[in-house]
Write a protein that holds these residues in place. Structure first.
Motif, mmCIF file in Angstrom:
data_model
loop_
_atom_site.group_PDB
_atom_site.id
_atom_site.type_symbol
_atom_site.label_atom_id
_atom_site.label_comp_id
_atom_site.label_asym_id
_atom_site.label_seq_id
_atom_site.Cartn_x
_atom_site.Cartn_y
_atom_site.Cartn_z
ATOM 1 N N LYS A 465 -7.676 0.359 5.382
ATOM 2 C CA LYS A 465 -8.564 -0.982 5.978
ATOM 3 C C LYS A 465 -7.583 -2.145 4.583
ATOM 4 C CE LYS A 465 -12.259 2.441 4.720
ATOM 5 N NZ LYS A 465 -13.549 2.880 3.131
ATOM 6 N N SER A 466 -8.834 -3.118 4.740
ATOM 7 C CA SER A 466 -8.397 -4.744 4.258
ATOM 8 C C SER A 466 -8.116 -4.034 3.295
ATOM 9 C CB SER A 466 -8.793 -5.502 5.157
ATOM 10 O OG SER A 466 -10.496 -5.346 4.383
ATOM 11 N N ASP A 467 -8.464 -3.663 2.927
ATOM 12 C CA ASP A 467 -9.259 -3.509 0.752
ATOM 13 C C ASP A 467 -8.840 -2.189 0.155
ATOM 14 O OD1 ASP A 467 -11.044 -2.184 1.902
ATOM 15 O OD2 ASP A 467 -12.501 -3.377 0.700
ATOM 16 N N HIS A 469 -5.742 1.170 1.250
ATOM 17 C CA HIS A 469 -4.474 2.527 1.779
ATOM 18 C C HIS A 469 -4.131 3.088 1.906
ATOM 19 C CE1 HIS A 469 -1.069 2.133 4.462
ATOM 20 N NE2 HIS A 469 -1.024 0.908 4.092
ATOM 21 N N GLY A 624 -4.128 -4.314 1.012
ATOM 22 C CA GLY A 624 -4.634 -3.322 2.018
ATOM 23 C C GLY A 624 -3.857 -2.766 2.939
ATOM 24 N N CYS A 625 -4.440 -2.394 4.717
ATOM 25 C CA CYS A 625 -3.680 -2.319 5.739
ATOM 26 C C CYS A 625 -4.014 -3.358 6.837
ATOM 27 C CB CYS A 625 -3.677 -0.813 6.465
ATOM 28 S SG CYS A 625 -2.886 -0.717 7.223
ATOM 29 N N GLY A 626 -2.988 -3.970 7.154
ATOM 30 C CA GLY A 626 -3.471 -5.060 7.950
ATOM 31 C C GLY A 626 -3.118 -4.791 9.527
ATOM 32 N N ASP A 627 -2.502 -4.117 9.326
ATOM 33 C CA ASP A 627 -2.040 -3.379 10.709
ATOM 34 C C ASP A 627 -1.667 -1.613 10.679
ATOM 35 O OD1 ASP A 627 -0.215 -3.130 12.690
ATOM 36 O OD2 ASP A 627 1.355 -3.626 12.531
#
Length: 679
Positions: A465-467, A469, A624-627
């Motif tokens: 997610k963006s917040d 990982h 977070g994970c952006g890709d």
């Protein structure tokens, strides 16, 4: 949040705090023996007495008494002083007069507090109590007559380590702390009870009668015997490292240290390489530095870059890895690899090979899936953090791999990667799920497929997610992440470790690389081994260049979560051995391809230029994970074979621990054979 007054200082503390914790927040010292902030409250030494207004007129144990709104507490009144003096008198009734021969001398809480809070004489005229010493294995020495029954050791082994080997038998003055049936402690964190013991009842068996603390030079460093990056302090006297202790770092190791990292220190002075060697007429002969460099220069003359290769080992600092990479680049070679165990790690993106949740982030997770890893053996300090989350939050934990005791309750989902198909159901509903992929999964032929399948699973269950990982790789090699950050992997037509074996290259430079079968190297391959121990790589070498161990150089190491940390030189390398990056810089000048740095500061500037992560020492931003695009590998190409453990014997995993008599004794005490180096 209650607000109370302690010795005239008003302080506000969180709900559930005790008076002792409130006093610490106010900067007021209260003596204690049994209380420790990371252990449950026992309240049995009674040293932390205070006086509280509007309560019965008696001293109160502050470690177990909740802080309340409007309380007025006094920590230094006649009642408190007399109470503490009485407690100290009782503690010293049976304590032997061992201070001149006790290894705790100079670091003993009982010594310090008896001076600060005790009386100057005893009224006890009876015979002192004596207790038989216990045999807790090759690491912890016991003198149980000194024990004051604080139970710190019992609580640590049970609560933090999760291996309830210690307990108390009998009552009153007959009470004894020990194992019910005499045996070696079974935890990989057992020696932390030495640090916790406030008296000399538990001390270091290998360090017994070796030195006093005021004789030692103390240097901060980073442990390299696993990939956690535990902060340590190296204590040396003269030219010898005598002991290693943990330093507090809340984000990495709290204040714990694995037994191997603490006690493999005696391996630093055995089987050392302290001068160059050159193979002549089939036999290694002593040589000078110039002769060794000349032998290498003669051999590589006329050899194309595509026939020269380099492998970086597991204990390498980032400075020496970059120097070797730059040297190979100057020679026109892209045959470089830091994955000597053949791990199918994808270096294309940093979050493909890091522990992205971070170690402290484990405590936020509510579900964990462990794939092909045994964190208890691969990273005992990190495993203690997982147990902490399990105990505090009830985090559910699933395991795909061999069934074993990880010190917490797990759900075994299967032995091999086929069980990944059922893992989504296990992680379903978790708000912050984690997936931990170990080297036992990645060193297989289908490792790339497993890595991709685990990433795909993480995306499906909401771990990316963006917040948050939740995708994590647990490394076992301290130098691996730093080498990946520096791009020490083949590019273009470059060969990996497997490609360099069996005659794949004509010249092979091993930088502390001992973690693979050297018999796989081609019979006609010219091998340069640069390292600090006479291990497997040195036995195969045609030229040996003696390097420095981690205690003998300043170096940067990146731990499994991607945190760059720096250790410092505690002692000088033995004999003619030198720091590794300086060896590579000197050789580059000999062959007319001088590397563009002459100082370690210039080399570190080059490291930061290659990858900015080396510019933030000690600091780890959490992303977070952006890709969501995954690593290279076909998730459908996984095999069916069961996962094999990455580490069979926790105590002997590297050249230093394989050279350690203490680690050999630990292996024997836990039912293993005492292996010798290069066997």
């Amino acid at each position: 949040m209650p607000k109370l007054t302690i010795d005239g200082i008003e302080v506000e503390v969180p709900n559930g705090s005790t008076i002792l914790q409130a006093a610490e927040a106010a900067g007021i010292e209260i003596p204690r023996f049994c209380y420790h902030e990371r252990l449950s409250i026992a309240g049995n030494c009674r040293m932390c007495l205070v006086e509280v207004e509007k309560t019965p007129p008696k001293p109160i144990a502050s470690c177990a008494y909740p802080a309340g709104e409007g309380m007025v507490v006094h920590t230094d009144t006649p009642m408190v002083r007399n109470g503490r003096k009485g407690v100290m008198e009782f503690l010293l009734i049976n304590h032997p007069l061992d201070c001149p021969i006790c290894d705790q001398g100079g670091e003993c809480d009982l010594q310090d507090q008896s001076v600060g809070y005790g009386g100057d004489h005893s009224r006890y005229d009876e015979n002192k109590r004596a207790v038989k010493d216990k045999n807790l294995g090759p690491l912890v020495k016991t003198v149980m007559t000194r024990c004051i029954h604080c139970t710190r050791c019992i609580r640590f082994i049970t609560e933090v380590a999760g291996v309830p080997d210690l307990g108390a038998t009998s009552r009153g003055e007959h009470m004894e702390v020990g194992t019910y049936v005499e045996k070696a402690l079974g935890s990989e964190l057992s020696a932390n009870i030495i640090d916790l013991c406030p008296v000399g009842a538990l001390t270091s068996k290998p360090y017994a009668f070796v030195a006093r603390p005021w004789e030692l030079t103390k240097v901060d460093s980073i442990d390299v015997l696993d990939a956690v990056g535990t902060n340590i302090r190296i204590d040396a006297r003269g030219s010898e490292v005598l002991r290693i202790l943990p330093r507090v770092n809340e984000d990495v190791n709290e204040e714990w240290l694995g037994d191997k990292s603490r006690f493999a220190v005696d391996g630093l002075k055995r089987r050392r390489l302290d001068r160059p060697w050159v193979r002549r007429d089939g036999k290694l002969q002593p040589a000078t530095w110039n002769e060794a460099f000349a032998a290498i220069a003669d051999r590589i003359k006329g050899v194309g870059g595509d026939r020269i290769g380099a492998i970086a080992g597991d204990l390498c600092d980032a400075e020496s890895v970059l120097a070797l990479k730059d040297l190979m680049g100057a020679l026109g070679s892209s045959n470089i690899d830091c994955r000597q165990d053949g791990a199918k790690l994808d270096a294309a993106r940093r979050d493909f090979y890091c522990f992205n949740t971070s170690i402290v982030g484990i405590e936020e997770a509510d579900a964990l899936l462990i794939v092909g890893s045994n964190p208890r053996k691969e990273a005992p300090v990190l495993n203690a953090r997982i147990r902490k989350a399990f105990v505090a939050n009830g985090m559910k934990i699933g395991v795909i791999g061999a069934e074993t005791d990880l010190t917490y309750k797990v759900t075994h989902l299967g032995d091999g990667p086929n069980a990944l198909a059922n893992a989504a159901a296990f992680l379903a509903g978790a708000q912050k799920p984690m997936i931990l992929v170990g080297q036992g999964a990645l060193t297989r032929a289908d490792g790339a497929a497993i890595l991709a399948a685990c990433w795909k699973l993480a995306a499906e269950v909401g771990a990316l997610k963006s917040d948050w990982h939740g995708f994590n790789v647990l490394h076992t090699a301290a130098g691996r992440v730093g080498a990946l950050d520096l791009g020490f992997v083949p590019t273009g037509a470059g060969k990996d470790v497997a490609g360099m074996m069996g005659g794949g290259v004509d010249v092979l430079w091993l930088l502390g690389a001992d973690g693979f079968d050297s018999a796989r190297i081609g019979a006609n391959t010219f091998v340069i081994y640069q390292g600090h121990h006479g291990d497997a790589g040195a036995h195969r070498a045609d030229v040996i260049l003696p390097g420095a161990a981690y205690t003998e150089k300043s170096g940067t190491y990146v731990n499994t979560e991607g945190r760059a940390q720096r250790g410092f030189m505690a002692i000088h390398p033995p004999g003619e051995a030198r720091e590794d990056w300086t060896i590579l810089r000197a050789f580059s000048g000999i062959i007319g391809r001088a590397l563009p740095y002459d100082t370690i500061e210039a080399l570190r500037a080059r490291m930061e230029q290659v990858n900015p992560v080396f510019g933030r020492i000690g600091h780890l931003p959490r992303f977070g994970c952006g890709d969501l695009s995954g690593p290279a590998g076909d998730p459908a190409a996984i095999g069916s074979a069961a996962f094999a453990p990455a580490i069979e014997d926790y105590y002997q995993t590297d050249p230093i621990s394989r050279s350690s008599p203490t680690m050999a004794a630990c292996t024997a005490s836990h039912g293993g054979a005492q292996a010798l180096a290069a066997e």
